[in-house]
Each structure stands twice: as structure tokens, then as C-alpha cells.
Design an enzyme around this catalytic site. Sequence first.
Site, PDB file in Angstrom:
ATOM      1  N   LYS A 179       0.823  -1.213   0.000  1.00 23.16           N
ATOM      2  CA  LYS A 179       0.000   0.000   0.000  1.00 23.16           C
ATOM      3  C   LYS A 179       0.861   1.270   0.000  1.00 23.16           C
ATOM      4  CE  LYS A 179      -3.813  -2.329   0.027  1.00 23.16           C
ATOM      5  NZ  LYS A 179      -3.369  -3.689  -0.321  1.00 23.16           N
TER       6      LYS A 179
HETATM    7  C1  PLP Z   1      -9.279  -2.440  -2.000  1.00 22.73           C
HETATM    8  C2  PLP Z   1      -8.804  -3.224  -0.806  1.00 22.73           C
HETATM    9  N1  PLP Z   1      -9.661  -3.478   0.205  1.00 22.73           N
HETATM   10  C3  PLP Z   1      -9.271  -4.164   1.292  1.00 22.73           C
HETATM   11  C4  PLP Z   1      -7.986  -4.639   1.425  1.00 22.73           C
HETATM   12  C5  PLP Z   1      -7.629  -5.451   2.641  1.00 22.73           C
HETATM   13  O1  PLP Z   1      -6.555  -4.931   3.362  1.00 22.73           O
HETATM   14  P1  PLP Z   1      -5.588  -5.909   4.223  1.00 22.73           P
HETATM   15  O2  PLP Z   1      -4.806  -6.708   3.241  1.00 22.73           O
HETATM   16  O3  PLP Z   1      -4.722  -4.943   4.983  1.00 22.73           O
HETATM   17  O4  PLP Z   1      -6.433  -6.722   5.099  1.00 22.73           O
HETATM   18  C6  PLP Z   1      -7.061  -4.389   0.397  1.00 22.73           C
HETATM   19  C7  PLP Z   1      -5.650  -4.811   0.470  1.00 22.73           C
HETATM   20  O5  PLP Z   1      -5.216  -5.883   0.496  1.00 22.73           O
HETATM   21  C8  PLP Z   1      -7.484  -3.686  -0.753  1.00 22.73           C
HETATM   22  O6  PLP Z   1      -6.647  -3.450  -1.768  1.00 22.73           O
END
Ligand code: PLP
Length: 243
Positions: A179
Site C-alpha cells: 500500500k
Molecule cells: C481495496 C482493498 N480493500 C481491502 C484490502 C484489505 O486490506 P488488508 O490486506 O490490509 O487486510 C485491500 C488490500 O489488500 C485492498 O486493496
Amino acid sequence: MINIAKPVIGPEEKQAVMEVLDSGIIAQGPRTKAFEEGFAAMCQVKHAVATSSGTTALHVAMLANKIGDGDEVVTTAFTFIASANSVLYAGARPVFADINPRTFNIDPEKIEAAITPRTKAILPVHLFGLSCDMDPIMKIAQKHNLVVIEDACQSHGATYKGKKVGSYGTGTFSLYPTKNITSAEGGMITTDDDAVDDECRVIRQHGMRKRYFHEELGYNFRMTDVHAAIGLAQLQKLAVFNR
Ligand SMILES: Cc1ncc(COP(=O)(O)O)c(C=O)c1O
């Protein structure tokens, strides 16, 4: 192999982690609080609540906004699976509206057709650093009395007409290594609503307001100060990374 995203970790992150380890306060503590305050300022909102991942941020945001059994949430299928899964975790049903092929983000014109008497929320996803078209989305939400939960997991610092994503409704961010900024794993919820902020903090910590008094079903979705130290150092670099 071609890397599409690589975390950039400098001496600031390393030193910050060592300071936390030396402090003896390594779970959720003062660094997490400082990271929350810095993140809220970046998003130009009153509150930010740190969580263990973007997925748990979405999950908590659903529950804090009282999304539950029998409810429907209008969202997009063109996203990471966690967006729709968070709706399922809450016991609700994701209903997909198509995207605009130019932006890859949810098409506001397709949202209204997906609304039924069961619809409780809209979950727009600001994909690839690009904000959704928020004016019509907020107008539809207002017209149908719907909550807006923004999946801004890929869009830290993005703006729509000068206003930060995550400041329209309840915002959710991921701090995964791919990210804009990272805390290794982590998430953040943003809101101007005092009640939503309070509820997020309770759900994140076993449904507790007062120690060992469990008022509701909660979870352990806390961020550790080790992760917050990395995130706080990264937050200072967000503008540079985004550029
Ligand atoms: C659009 C989106 N929503 C939700 C997530 C979930 O985040 P995490 O991987 O930190 O749980 C991500 C990333 O992986 C994402 O790109």
C-alpha cells in the site's frame, strides 16, 4: 521477477521500532495513539482508529455502522475480496453495481438500480489511488438514507475536489506492504462521528469500555505499537511516496 510494489523502509522506521522494543510497551499503546492522531490529521477528520489490517478495519466499520443480518450493501466486485467479505462478516449481503470502464471505480449511475428496501449502506472502493465520484454517491446516500463506508485501502491521501478520501463517511485503510504506506500489517478507520469512533474502539477491544466489562461481542483487532512505530514513520513519507 518485476516488483510492482516494494516497501521502502529507512533508518527512521528501524529506529522507531527499536525504541518501542526498548520501551517495554510493545502491544497497543502510546505509539498507536500517536499514529491515530497523525492519520486523522492527514485525512482531515476528527478520529482515526488503528486496527490489525485493512480487512479488520472494514469489518469493524460495518459493525460500528450497525450493518447486520438481512441488510444489503451496494459495492463493486472490481476490488480485492476483503471489500465484499467485510459485508459477509457482518451477516449482510453484498450487492454489486458495475464500474465505470474509464476509472475502474463504481459507477454512481448503476448504484440506484441496485438499491432495495434492504439496502443499508454504499461501500465505494477508491481503487488504485483514484477517488470514486463522491458527489453523486453522497447524493444517492442522502436520498435513500444510507450509510457510506469508504474502502480507501489503496488511496491514502487521495482527494476528491480537494476533500480527502476517508472523510466522506466511515473511511477504511490498509497498511499492508503493497500500500501507499505500510506498518507491515495494519489498518485504520477514519470518521468525524463520535459515536462511530467510540463503537469502533469497543469492537476492536473485546467489546470493552471498562476493563473486563464486556458489553457486546468484540474482537482482538488491535494494532501493536511495533507496527504503529513503522506506520508513524511511514506517514511522514506519504506525500513523497504518492508523488
Ligand atoms: C481495496 C482493498 N480493500 C481491502 C484490502 C484489505 O486490506 P488488508 O490486506 O490490509 O487486510 C485491500 C488490500 O489488500 C485492498 O486493496
